[in-house]
Design a protein around this motif. Structure first.
Motif, PDB file in Angstrom:
ATOM      1  N   UNK A   5       0.831  -1.209   0.000  1.00  0.00           N
ATOM      2  CA  UNK A   5       0.000   0.000   0.000  1.00  0.00           C
ATOM      3  C   UNK A   5       0.863   1.254   0.000  1.00  0.00           C
ATOM      4  N   UNK A   6       1.915   1.246   0.807  1.00  0.00           N
ATOM      5  CA  UNK A   6       2.806   2.413   0.880  1.00  0.00           C
ATOM      6  C   UNK A   6       3.478   2.680  -0.465  1.00  0.00           C
ATOM      7  N   UNK A   7       3.943   1.634  -1.112  1.00  0.00           N
ATOM      8  CA  UNK A   7       4.636   1.810  -2.398  1.00  0.00           C
ATOM      9  C   UNK A   7       3.703   2.342  -3.482  1.00  0.00           C
ATOM     10  N   UNK A   8       2.517   1.775  -3.574  1.00  0.00           N
ATOM     11  CA  UNK A   8       1.573   2.237  -4.592  1.00  0.00           C
ATOM     12  C   UNK A   8       1.142   3.677  -4.321  1.00  0.00           C
ATOM     13  N   UNK A  76      -3.800  -7.386  -9.346  1.00  0.00           N
ATOM     14  CA  UNK A  76      -4.669  -7.915  -8.293  1.00  0.00           C
ATOM     15  C   UNK A  76      -4.506  -7.193  -6.972  1.00  0.00           C
ATOM     16  N   UNK A  77      -4.310  -5.890  -7.018  1.00  0.00           N
ATOM     17  CA  UNK A  77      -4.018  -5.110  -5.812  1.00  0.00           C
ATOM     18  C   UNK A  77      -5.210  -4.306  -5.277  1.00  0.00           C
ATOM     19  N   UNK A  78      -6.391  -4.471  -5.843  1.00  0.00           N
ATOM     20  CA  UNK A  78      -7.529  -3.684  -5.371  1.00  0.00           C
ATOM     21  C   UNK A  78      -7.826  -3.858  -3.877  1.00  0.00           C
ATOM     22  N   UNK A  79      -7.640  -5.039  -3.278  1.00  0.00           N
ATOM     23  CA  UNK A  79      -7.932  -5.146  -1.843  1.00  0.00           C
ATOM     24  C   UNK A  79      -7.112  -4.177  -0.975  1.00  0.00           C
ATOM     25  N   UNK A  83      -6.006   0.963   2.216  1.00  0.00           N
ATOM     26  CA  UNK A  83      -4.723   1.279   2.843  1.00  0.00           C
ATOM     27  C   UNK A  83      -3.935   2.285   2.009  1.00  0.00           C
ATOM     28  N   UNK A  84      -4.056   2.188   0.687  1.00  0.00           N
ATOM     29  CA  UNK A  84      -3.370   3.128  -0.202  1.00  0.00           C
ATOM     30  C   UNK A  84      -3.899   4.542   0.013  1.00  0.00           C
ATOM     31  N   UNK A  85      -5.200   4.664   0.237  1.00  0.00           N
ATOM     32  CA  UNK A  85      -5.796   5.981   0.505  1.00  0.00           C
ATOM     33  C   UNK A  85      -5.236   6.538   1.811  1.00  0.00           C
TER      34      UNK A  85
END
Length: 174
Positions: A5-8, A76-79, A83-85
């Motif tokens: 999440x942090x990287x994206x 496949x990173x939508x879950x 956390x990305x927000x």
């Protein structure tokens, strides 16, 4: 918060994507249960997810966001989107010299106490503004527990009693 999440979030932040556009689009996706389930499902192929995203009316006119969501579909990173927000918000706060503090207390501290605490914390950390997330927790008995930037300041009665009990135990073991 996961490293993924942090990287994206950092990559999207560096792209210069408008924060509010990201927050709004992410809220739309996560707040629409059938859509969110399909985007998170490993049974739905990436090309199908991309096709759905492209058909959403007025979803996003920002090319950076369109590419970002396409990448989430491919990998496949939508879950990890919620956390990305959170990570993106944290990056925005740092950029704007703003802090976020989680304040746990036995009762609501009131505006005057929050204002005084905010002034002290902002002066210590060099922040221009501070946002409090207040959690009323009667189990701390009195005082407060302040969490920010991975640091916890426990000024609660419960914390002091726990520390006293620990010192008494250590003293009795000699």
């Amino acid at each position: 918060m996961s490293t993924t999440a942090l990287r994206y979030a950092a990559a999207l932040h560096q792209s210069g994507c408008p924060a509010q556009a990201f927050y709004d689009s992410a809220a739309y996706l996560t707040d629409t249960p059938p859509l969110w389930q399909a985007l998170c499902s490993p049974a739905v192929e990436a090309r199908e997810k991309k096709a759905v995203l492209e058909r959403l009316p007025g979803f996003s006119t920002d090319q950076r966001l369109q590419r970002f969501y396409a990448l989430l579909a491919e990998k496949g990173r939508f879950p990890w989107l919620p956390e990305m927000v959170q990570a993106y918000r944290s990056l925005e706060r740092k950029k704007n010299k703003e802090g976020l503090c989680v304040l746990r207390c036995a009762r609501d501290p009131g505006d005057q106490a929050l204002s005084a605490l905010a002034k002290r914390v902002c002066a210590k950390y060099g922040w221009r503004a501070l946002t409090f997330e207040i959690q009323v927790d009667p189990e701390i008995l009195g005082g407060f527990v302040l969490e920010m930037d991975g640091v916890t300041y426990d000024k609660s009665v419960r914390g002091q009693l726990r520390a006293l009990a620990q010192r008494l135990q250590e003293g009795g073991e000699h």
